[in-house]
Design an enzyme around this catalytic site. Structure first.
Site, short mmCIF file in Angstrom:
data_model
loop_
_atom_site.label_atom_id
_atom_site.label_comp_id
_atom_site.label_asym_id
_atom_site.label_seq_id
_atom_site.Cartn_x
_atom_site.Cartn_y
_atom_site.Cartn_z
N LYS A 52 0.72 -1.20 -0.07
CA LYS A 52 -0.15 -0.05 0.21
C LYS A 52 0.87 1.26 -0.02
O LYS A 52 0.59 2.15 -0.64
CB LYS A 52 -0.86 0.02 1.19
CG LYS A 52 -1.99 -1.09 1.08
CD LYS A 52 -2.72 -1.26 2.46
CE LYS A 52 -3.88 -2.53 2.40
NZ LYS A 52 -4.57 -2.69 3.63
N GLN A 96 -5.31 -2.67 9.69
CA GLN A 96 -4.82 -3.80 8.97
C GLN A 96 -5.40 -5.11 9.88
O GLN A 96 -5.29 -5.08 10.78
CB GLN A 96 -3.50 -3.84 8.59
CG GLN A 96 -2.94 -5.20 7.85
CD GLN A 96 -3.82 -5.29 6.51
OE1 GLN A 96 -3.70 -4.33 5.77
NE2 GLN A 96 -4.05 -6.50 6.23
N ASP A 119 -11.14 1.99 4.02
CA ASP A 119 -11.64 0.68 3.72
C ASP A 119 -13.17 0.59 3.38
O ASP A 119 -13.63 -0.67 3.06
CB ASP A 119 -11.24 -0.29 4.76
CG ASP A 119 -10.01 -1.28 4.40
OD1 ASP A 119 -9.68 -1.43 3.41
OD2 ASP A 119 -9.30 -1.92 5.20
#
Length: 292
Positions: A52, A96, A119
């Site tokens: 990322k 995460q 997200d």
């Protein structure tokens, strides 16, 4: 001819467009910033987070990294979330997953500022997705389902009226992609299968499209799919290759299925790159919305 749904190539085209949009934002005094919060040293998570930040460098947006040890407490993790909420340089960020055992992940996710939820997994943003049947909400969309739909669209594969079988009920895709597939813009009919489903293979054989997101290597076999099915392989398993003497990433779809399919996404190289691209897309869109 079977079509290979190349996520790497499609993601590269998306990132090229994002580079242009980021430059336009800079000209207007806005620099998007993507943050990540990683707890522990799970190999898959570490590799994904590193990817990322490499993506951020590629399209020219700021990257902000917060790493905590595996023994970090709930309080320490929540404090890091609040710091990212308050950081003006951070346009959007992700926590995460998975978090270490003993941590209340739902509580952590609920603390994310919905406007910075890169997200698209905050309860408020998922609620917006539920409410908007006729149009896409002006809030971040879940990255992996969005990546699947963008990949299909890039290859001109319409899901209008199609039967889609989703394997797996995880929050990352299984429980969310159905909302996007059944929107009026997509107009698919969805069957969600999980460990409690009787005769999963029967559901799969009736499907025009299978989205496999179970994390069970090679679960989908040729005898379980119809001729001409479209296969989206989302599940990731790390399987030890005795011959090579190392671990390899394996998808949920047995490669023997590919010859029977009309189109399939490779794993790796299919949905994974698209998920990362959609994360960047969400962050850039957040920055653009700030100027509206």
């Amino acid at each position: 001819m079977t079509t290979i749904l190349d996520g790497k190539a499609t993601a590269a085209a998306i990132k090229a467009d994002l580079r242009v949009r980021v430059e336009r934002l800079r000209e207007r005094g806005v620099e998007p910033g993507l943050g990540t919060l990683l707890v522990g040293e799970d190999p898959g998570s570490m590799k994904y987070v590193a990817g990322k930040h490499a993506d951020c460098a590629e399209i020219g947006i700021r990257s902000i990294r917060r790493d905590l040890p595996a023994d970090a407490t709930q309080e320490q993790i929540e404090r890091a979330v609040m710091e990212l909420n308050e950081d003006p340089a951070c346009t959007g960020y992700i926590v995460q997953l998975p978090l270490p055992a003993g941590i209340d992940a739902n509580r952590v996710i609920a603390l994310i500022d919905p406007a910075k939820d890169a997200d698209g997994m905050h309860p408020a943003n998922l609620g917006e997705l539920v409410l908007h049947v006729g149009e896409s909400p002006a809030t971040p969309l879940p990255c992996t389902p969005r990546g699947v739909l963008e990949l299909l669209d890039a290859y001109g594969i319409s899901l209008d009226g199609k039967e889609v079988c989703v394997l797996g009920r995880g929050i990352t895709i299984g429980r969310t992609i159905g909302l996007m597939l059944t929107s009026r813009a997509v107009n698919a009919t969805v069957t969600l299968c999980h460990t409690g489903t009787r005769d999963v293979a029967d559901h799969m054989r009736r499907a025009d499209v299978i989205v496999a997101a179970m994390g069970s290597a090679g679960f989908v076999r040729p005898d379980m799919i119809r001729d001409g099915a479209v296969l989206l392989d989302v599940g990731v398993s790390r399987v030890y290759d005795e011959a090579a003497g190392r671990w390899r990433v394996k998808g949920d779809v047995d490669p023997a299925c590919h010859a029977k399919a009309s189109a399939y996404s490779p794993n790796p190289g299919g949905v994974g790159p698209m998920t990362r691209a959609m994360l960047l897309e969400n962050v850039v869109e957040m920055a653009e919305r700030s100027l509206a």
